[in-house]
Design an enzyme around this catalytic site. Structure first.
Site, short mmCIF file in Angstrom:
data_model
loop_
_atom_site.label_atom_id
_atom_site.label_comp_id
_atom_site.label_asym_id
_atom_site.label_seq_id
_atom_site.Cartn_x
_atom_site.Cartn_y
_atom_site.Cartn_z
N CYS A 136 0.84 -1.20 0.00
CA CYS A 136 0.00 0.00 0.00
C CYS A 136 0.87 1.26 0.00
O CYS A 136 1.39 1.66 1.04
CB CYS A 136 -0.92 -0.01 1.23
SG CYS A 136 -1.89 1.49 1.40
N CYS A 139 -0.36 4.19 2.16
CA CYS A 139 -0.14 4.03 3.60
C CYS A 139 1.33 4.27 3.95
O CYS A 139 1.63 4.84 4.99
CB CYS A 139 -0.49 2.62 4.07
SG CYS A 139 -1.97 1.92 3.33
N ASP A 140 2.26 3.82 3.11
CA ASP A 140 3.66 3.72 3.54
C ASP A 140 4.65 4.61 2.79
O ASP A 140 5.82 4.67 3.18
CB ASP A 140 4.12 2.25 3.39
CG ASP A 140 3.30 1.33 4.28
OD1 ASP A 140 2.85 1.79 5.34
OD2 ASP A 140 3.10 0.17 3.91
#
Ligand code: NAP
Length: 307
Positions: A136, A139-140
């Site tokens: 993801c 997200c990261d």
């Protein structure tokens, strides 16, 4: 805790397909309950940005889109139960859905649980998940500002997320197992114009190396193995249907596990519908998921006339 109510429609999954079904169901006067594992919006909330949904001329952020769906369901007073599904009973007139934290009954059930990312299946992947191995980018990505990373895959997701990651990483190796991308040409053009992206064609990852965090990858390029020092790896090697609760249930699915549904989103079990990415279909997009949900709720409403 068993809910005493028998809902007209239990909707499993609160992504675009489930949310559209809830919207159409509620507006048709059905009592609906959305059962969602994590947060409304589904997979699209982990996409930074998408610009192929009509009505958003400048595109829209995935998390923002999820929040809009949530607001729309709240405005319609659609109840949402948050919990993991453990078991379903789909045969007969009254269907049952068992969650870790509740049991629900419905006259119809809509399965709209989307897909999950495929694992690469190499040594180090599971051990270093969350420590440099990610599925993801939204997200990261921020953890990889100024770093060297790899993106694996040649589909739309790999290309789209490479574009997003280019805002953070100093260097991106885009690793694809063939010599041609599968993703659409306009995304290919975008990626090819990014100076920090180097495409490694005909290349596979054979091992992810690191103790506490990713430090390098073993890759095989044109048959030759070598080490590539990187800080992280984003894996976009396709997806699989997300419906483990269907294990052992006689519901028609294709060889890859995608649910078979007809034009009205009816499955092989009466009163059970499937919508969005979890069903076998030609095009998996937010717009087609939403359309499926609208059709499923309308078909469920019709089914209930004769219930
Ligand atoms: P996908 O289209 O199935 O692409 C998966 C890619 O991973 C392929 O290039 C495949 O290689 C590669 N791959 C598969 N298994 C591999 C393995 N074990 N090792 C190395 N490479 C492997 O999946 P996706 O990109 O996740 O897209 C899924 C669906 O969502 C598609 O229908 C896509 O159009 C849609 N989508 C749309 C958008 C958008 O429109 N903005 C964004 C994201 C996704 P091969 O090419 O050799 O098979």
């Amino acid at each position: 805790m068993a809910d005493q109510k028998v809902y007209d429609m239990l909707i499993i999954g609160g992504g675009p397909a489930g949310a559209a079904a809830a919207l159409y169901g509620a507006r048709a006067g059905l009592s609906v309950l959305v059962i969602e594992r994590m947060m409304l919006g589904g997979e699209i909330t982990s996409t930074a940005w998408f610009d192929n949904y009509p009505g958003f001329p400048d595109g829209v952020g995935g998390p923002e889109f999820g929040a809009l769906l949530e607001k729309q369901l709240a405005n319609l007073e659609v109840p949402v139960h948050y919990g993991d599904i453990e078991k379903v009973e789909l045969q007969g007139e009254q269907k049952k859905v068992f969650c870790s934290n509740g049991e629900f009954e419905g006259k119809t059930v809509l399965i709209a649980t989307g897909t999950l990312p495929n694992l690469l299946g190499v040594d180090g992947e599971l051990e270093l998940r969350g420590r440099g191995v990610s599925y993801c980018a939204t997200c990261d990505a921020a953890f990889f500002r100024g770093k060297k990373i790899v993106v694996v895959g040649g589909g739309d997701a790999a290309l789209e997320e490479t574009v997003f990651l280019s805002r953070f990483a100093e260097k991106i190796f885009l690793i694809h197992r063939r010599d041609k991308f599968r993703g659409c040409s306009w995304l290919q053009d975008k990626v090819q114009k990014l100076p920090m992206v180097e495409v490694l064609w005909n290349t596979t990852v054979s091992r992810i190396v690191g103790d506490n965090k990713v430090v390098s990858l073993q890759i095989v390029q044109d048959g030759k193995e070598r080490t590539l020092a990187v800080d992280g790896i984003f894996i976009y090697t396709g997806r699989q249907p997300n419906a483990p609760f269907l294990e052992g249930i006689e519901l028609e699915r294709n060889e890859r596990g995608y649910i078979l549904a007809n034009e009205k989103m009816e499955t092989s079990i009466k009163g059970v519908f499937a919508a969005g990415d979890v069903r076998q279909k030609f095009l998996r997009q937010v717009i087609t998921a939403a359309a499926d949900g609208a059709i499923a709720a309308t078909a469920a409403s019709q089914y209930l006339y004769t219930y």
